[in-house]
Design a protein around this motif. Sequence first.
Motif, PDB file in Angstrom:
ATOM      1  N   PHE A   6       1.042  -1.251  -0.038  1.00  0.00           N
ATOM      2  CA  PHE A   6      -0.122  -0.035   0.129  1.00  0.00           C
ATOM      3  C   PHE A   6       0.929   1.303   0.010  1.00  0.00           C
ATOM      4  O   PHE A   6       0.686   2.298  -0.639  1.00  0.00           O
ATOM      5  CB  PHE A   6      -0.948   0.141   1.210  1.00  0.00           C
ATOM      6  N   ASP A   7       1.903   1.129   0.937  1.00  0.00           N
ATOM      7  CA  ASP A   7       2.826   2.313   0.884  1.00  0.00           C
ATOM      8  C   ASP A   7       3.629   2.704  -0.319  1.00  0.00           C
ATOM      9  O   ASP A   7       3.790   3.939  -0.737  1.00  0.00           O
ATOM     10  CB  ASP A   7       3.956   2.230   2.124  1.00  0.00           C
ATOM     11  N   ARG A   8       3.516   1.744  -1.056  1.00  0.00           N
ATOM     12  CA  ARG A   8       4.532   1.827  -2.304  1.00  0.00           C
ATOM     13  C   ARG A   8       3.509   1.990  -3.614  1.00  0.00           C
ATOM     14  O   ARG A   8       3.980   2.144  -4.631  1.00  0.00           O
ATOM     15  CB  ARG A   8       5.299   0.469  -2.593  1.00  0.00           C
ATOM     16  N   GLY A   9       2.075   2.326  -3.091  1.00  0.00           N
ATOM     17  CA  GLY A   9       1.109   2.493  -4.221  1.00  0.00           C
ATOM     18  C   GLY A   9       0.840   1.434  -5.324  1.00  0.00           C
ATOM     19  O   GLY A   9       0.160   1.315  -6.143  1.00  0.00           O
ATOM     20  N   GLY A  10       1.087  -0.018  -4.681  1.00  0.00           N
ATOM     21  CA  GLY A  10       0.695  -1.292  -5.067  1.00  0.00           C
ATOM     22  C   GLY A  10      -0.855  -1.556  -4.986  1.00  0.00           C
ATOM     23  O   GLY A  10      -1.422  -2.684  -5.765  1.00  0.00           O
ATOM     24  N   LEU A  11      -1.534  -1.028  -4.064  1.00  0.00           N
ATOM     25  CA  LEU A  11      -2.804  -1.369  -3.744  1.00  0.00           C
ATOM     26  C   LEU A  11      -3.909  -0.128  -4.126  1.00  0.00           C
ATOM     27  O   LEU A  11      -4.341   0.527  -3.228  1.00  0.00           O
ATOM     28  CB  LEU A  11      -3.126  -1.759  -2.510  1.00  0.00           C
ATOM     29  N   PRO A  12      -3.746   0.413  -5.613  1.00  0.00           N
ATOM     30  CA  PRO A  12      -4.533   1.752  -5.515  1.00  0.00           C
ATOM     31  C   PRO A  12      -5.872   2.092  -5.352  1.00  0.00           C
ATOM     32  O   PRO A  12      -6.583   2.899  -5.055  1.00  0.00           O
ATOM     33  CB  PRO A  12      -4.192   1.963  -6.962  1.00  0.00           C
ATOM     34  N   LEU A  14      -7.455   0.705  -2.835  1.00  0.00           N
ATOM     35  CA  LEU A  14      -7.684   0.735  -1.330  1.00  0.00           C
ATOM     36  C   LEU A  14      -7.268   2.092  -0.586  1.00  0.00           C
ATOM     37  O   LEU A  14      -6.546   2.609  -1.144  1.00  0.00           O
ATOM     38  CB  LEU A  14      -6.874  -0.522  -0.681  1.00  0.00           C
ATOM     39  N   THR A  15      -8.183   2.216   0.322  1.00  0.00           N
ATOM     40  CA  THR A  15      -7.891   3.586   1.087  1.00  0.00           C
ATOM     41  C   THR A  15      -7.130   3.182   2.291  1.00  0.00           C
ATOM     42  O   THR A  15      -7.072   2.027   2.688  1.00  0.00           O
ATOM     43  CB  THR A  15      -9.039   4.492   1.432  1.00  0.00           C
ATOM     44  N   MET A  16      -6.519   4.311   2.935  1.00  0.00           N
ATOM     45  CA  MET A  16      -5.717   4.004   4.341  1.00  0.00           C
ATOM     46  C   MET A  16      -6.567   3.315   5.283  1.00  0.00           C
ATOM     47  O   MET A  16      -6.196   2.291   6.076  1.00  0.00           O
ATOM     48  CB  MET A  16      -5.148   4.924   5.125  1.00  0.00           C
ATOM     49  N   HIS A  17      -7.921   3.708   5.314  1.00  0.00           N
ATOM     50  CA  HIS A  17      -8.970   3.133   6.406  1.00  0.00           C
ATOM     51  C   HIS A  17      -9.074   1.619   6.015  1.00  0.00           C
ATOM     52  O   HIS A  17      -9.204   0.539   6.670  1.00  0.00           O
ATOM     53  CB  HIS A  17      -9.982   3.735   6.149  1.00  0.00           C
ATOM     54  N   VAL A  19      -7.221  -0.496   4.442  1.00  0.00           N
ATOM     55  CA  VAL A  19      -5.975  -1.249   4.764  1.00  0.00           C
ATOM     56  C   VAL A  19      -5.727  -1.498   6.146  1.00  0.00           C
ATOM     57  O   VAL A  19      -5.514  -2.612   6.795  1.00  0.00           O
ATOM     58  CB  VAL A  19      -4.491  -0.353   4.163  1.00  0.00           C
ATOM     59  N   ALA A  20      -5.984  -0.387   6.979  1.00  0.00           N
ATOM     60  CA  ALA A  20      -5.998  -0.723   8.489  1.00  0.00           C
ATOM     61  C   ALA A  20      -7.125  -1.595   8.807  1.00  0.00           C
ATOM     62  O   ALA A  20      -6.707  -2.838   9.839  1.00  0.00           O
ATOM     63  CB  ALA A  20      -6.230   0.731   9.231  1.00  0.00           C
ATOM     64  N   ARG A  21      -8.099  -1.693   8.502  1.00  0.00           N
ATOM     65  CA  ARG A  21      -9.290  -2.622   8.877  1.00  0.00           C
ATOM     66  C   ARG A  21      -8.767  -4.100   8.306  1.00  0.00           C
ATOM     67  O   ARG A  21      -9.037  -5.040   8.883  1.00  0.00           O
ATOM     68  CB  ARG A  21     -10.533  -2.122   8.087  1.00  0.00           C
ATOM     69  N   LEU A  22      -8.361  -4.190   6.799  1.00  0.00           N
ATOM     70  CA  LEU A  22      -7.720  -5.416   6.620  1.00  0.00           C
ATOM     71  C   LEU A  22      -6.661  -5.910   7.448  1.00  0.00           C
ATOM     72  O   LEU A  22      -6.785  -7.118   7.895  1.00  0.00           O
ATOM     73  CB  LEU A  22      -7.276  -5.395   5.233  1.00  0.00           C
ATOM     74  N   LEU A  23      -5.785  -5.211   7.991  1.00  0.00           N
ATOM     75  CA  LEU A  23      -4.819  -5.547   8.707  1.00  0.00           C
ATOM     76  C   LEU A  23      -5.008  -6.039  10.182  1.00  0.00           C
ATOM     77  O   LEU A  23      -4.437  -7.132  10.679  1.00  0.00           O
ATOM     78  CB  LEU A  23      -3.549  -4.551   8.746  1.00  0.00           C
TER      79      LEU A  23
END
Length: 83
Positions: A6-12, A14-17, A19-23
């Motif tokens: 996500f940080d490197r732009g590989g999951l365009p 998804l939002t930060m929210h 990703v946080a929920r997924l993690l």
Amino acid sequence: MIQRAFDRGGLPDLTMHNVARLLQGIWAHSTRFGLNQDLFASGEDLAGIMDGLRWKSPRMPLSYNGNLVAEHGAAGRLMKKLG
């Protein structure tokens, strides 16, 4: 890995929210469980799965994959021949 992607732009998509929920829903055991199922589904034998995932007993990998074991075992092969 998900966070780095996500940080490197590989999951365009998804939002930060997102990703946080997924993690929050991922834990080491769930990945081991999933890999165990994938290995069975791909035809790996029990000995290989136990070795690769460091299972000490066949009890846990077999319990996670009861339906897959039946499909890949002798009864499953017979059913495919009959079906």
